[in-house]
Design an enzyme around this catalytic site. Structure first.
Site, mmCIF file in Angstrom:
data_model
loop_
_atom_site.group_PDB
_atom_site.id
_atom_site.type_symbol
_atom_site.label_atom_id
_atom_site.label_comp_id
_atom_site.label_asym_id
_atom_site.label_seq_id
_atom_site.Cartn_x
_atom_site.Cartn_y
_atom_site.Cartn_z
ATOM 1 N N GLU A 52 0.747 -1.206 -0.211
ATOM 2 C CA GLU A 52 -0.101 -0.108 0.004
ATOM 3 C C GLU A 52 0.822 1.422 -0.057
ATOM 4 O O GLU A 52 0.642 2.272 0.407
ATOM 5 C CB GLU A 52 -0.877 0.082 1.144
ATOM 6 C CG GLU A 52 -2.226 -0.982 0.996
ATOM 7 C CD GLU A 52 -3.218 -0.644 1.595
ATOM 8 O OE1 GLU A 52 -3.552 0.559 2.031
ATOM 9 O OE2 GLU A 52 -4.140 -1.523 2.096
ATOM 10 N N HIS A 328 -1.532 -0.723 10.045
ATOM 11 C CA HIS A 328 -0.990 -1.957 10.569
ATOM 12 C C HIS A 328 0.547 -1.638 11.108
ATOM 13 O O HIS A 328 0.853 -0.552 11.208
ATOM 14 C CB HIS A 328 -0.523 -2.803 9.366
ATOM 15 C CG HIS A 328 -1.639 -3.191 8.343
ATOM 16 N ND1 HIS A 328 -1.870 -4.903 8.357
ATOM 17 C CD2 HIS A 328 -3.010 -2.746 8.055
ATOM 18 C CE1 HIS A 328 -2.904 -4.887 7.596
ATOM 19 N NE2 HIS A 328 -3.593 -3.922 7.329
#
Length: 470
Positions: A52, A328
């Site tokens: 990402e 995350h």
């Protein structure tokens, strides 16, 4: 400059950066700080895989801050908006490729985006020294996101096929005798079907379960964890023992609205590590397989690398914004070179890996999943093609009705309806006739591979049974 001597240890880091353009909050500030923290890490990483990291701008910001530490890097291009995958390395990247998954979401689900970013595997062949023994093959990926819990996830078939594809890539690298490193956001929990496929159909192992074999296999609130009868874990326990990288109570992007409002006002909100943590789970992984080589002098194979440690990292906050650097946390591991035998004494020929299989009923389960998904897609194709035919008829009807239209504004409405309807119908026809057809062909390939592997598994079982009774 890259190190000229082969390394005796290897530090690996994987992080989903949450760098969605226009959607991820404080993207530029967070990814810039991610670069700062990678550069300041102790011990410093040797190989980094990012997911990402969607824009060249963010990649450049990270590269600028880590160039002295990781002079080699690759930003991978894929799909319409990019795959979001990056590999950084202390050593040269000899070869690189981007392998897109054949099954990769649906374009109709534009609000999810998995198909549009062209998810796949970023592959890099990294040379750490002068011999064939000093090669690492790195596979960085981001599997299709789950939008429902298994087994009700409508994309389970896609994620299963993706796990199968990356397992094949890693097995091929292991058969070449190279160190294999698979890392990324796999969007799966430990011991799920995708997880078992990877560890069975390739020789790689999940580094966290190597060190923590009794760690959680889901969030504490999930049924599978409740059945284990364990007490509610704290946030600290989830980090240090369960390896939770996502949905942690310590991650500011998962806080309740009250905490988020305090953070938005510039308050450095403190969360105690002892707080209960029912939602945290492990979605990010590092898999590895040591390069195996045959020593003519010793008459046996040698394992090149062993796992030293693994940890959850990147838990710090932004120094001025006080938010977590991503939604995350990272997973990190250290490998050590276990052999002192000189490279010249080793014959680096091909190495045959033993065949390993899942239980036969698991292949039947995969085939049932494929069959159900094929039936769904065939029905979708009929509906979409039917919708196209219906819209085409409506368009013809509107054009005919214009001849008897009593007023100009009525003609305009009819033209607008016909144009809009035909546009939607054409899109439906393209998805039904082209995309679904392509997807069904990919499913047939995947189904063939599963049936072929199932047949080998049955033959292997029968052979073992015959040997036991003899």
């Amino acid at each position: 400059m890259a190190d000229t001597q082969p390394p005796s240890s290897l530090r690996i880091l994987s992080l989903n950066c949450w760098g969605l353009k226009y959607l991820a909050k404080l993207r530029n500030e967070r990814l810039t700080e991610i670069g700062n923290q990678i550069a300041a890490a102790d011990p410093p990483p040797d190989i980094v895989g990012l997911q990402e990291c969607w824009t060249q701008q963010d990649y450049n910001a990270i590269r600028e801050r880590t160039q002295h530490l990781l002079p080699y890097g690759k930003f991978y291009y894929s799909g319409i908006f990019g795959g979001g995958l990056v590999i950084l390395s202390r050593w040269p990247i000899e070869e690189s490729s981007m392998m897109r998954y054949p099954l990769n979401g649906r374009p109709a689900a534009f609000y999810r985006g998995d198909w549009f970013v062209g998810k796949g595997v970023a592959c890099a062949r990294i040379r750490m020294g002068p011999t064939r023994r000093d090669i690492a093959e790195v596979f960085c990926t981001h599997l299709h996101a789950p939008y429902e819990t298994e087994p009700f996830d409508s994309y389970l078939c896609h994620r299963t096929a993706q796990a199968w594809e990356i397992a094949k890539l890693m097995r091929g690298a292991a058969e070449r005798g190279h160190l294999v490193i698979g890392l990324g956001d796999f969007n799966m929990v430990p011991l799920s079907l995708a997880h078992r496929i990877i560890e069975t159909h390739s020789p790689v192992r999940d580094v966290w379960r190597m060190l923590h074999p009794n760690s959680s296999v889901g969030a504490a609130k999930d049924k599978v964890e409740k059945l284990r009868g364990l007490p509610m874990p704290s946030a600290e326990f989830n980090l240090t023992t369960n390896g939770a990288t996502c949905d942690s109570a310590l991650n500011s992007w998962r806080w309740n609205e009250a905490h988020k409002k305090r953070l938005a006002k510039g308050e450095n909100v403190a969360i105690k590590p002892s707080v209960p943590d029912p939602n945290a789970k492990r979605l990010d992984y590092i898999f590895f397989s040591s390069g195996s080589h045959y020593s003519a002098a010793a008459g046996e194979s040698t394992a090149e690398w062993t796992l030293k440690d693994a940890n959850v990292g990147m838990t710090m906050r932004h120094p001025t914004l006080y938010c977590s650097l991503s939604d995350h946390f990272s997973v990190e591991a250290t490998l050590t070179r276990s052999t002192s035998e000189p490279s010249s004494a080793v014959d680096n020929g091909p190495w045959a890996l033993p065949e390993t299989y899942l239980p036969i009923e698991i292949y039947d389960e995969i085939l049932a999943t494929v069959s159900a998904y094929v039936a769904r897609e065939r029905n979708q194709r009929r509906l979409r093609m039917g919708h196209f035919g219906f819209q085409f008829i409506v368009t013809i009807g509107c054009l005919i009705a214009i001849w008897w239209s009593p007023h100009n504004y009525v003609s305009f409405i009819l033209m607008f309806i016909s144009s809009l309807g035909l546009s939607i119908g054409v899109l439906e026809g393209l998805m039904g006739g082209l995309f679904v057809g392509s997807e069904l062909r990919a499913l047939r390939e995947f189904e063939w591979e599963i049936r072929n592997t199932k047949a080998r598994a049955i033959a292997n079982r029968d052979k073992a049974s015959a040997y036991d009774t003899s």
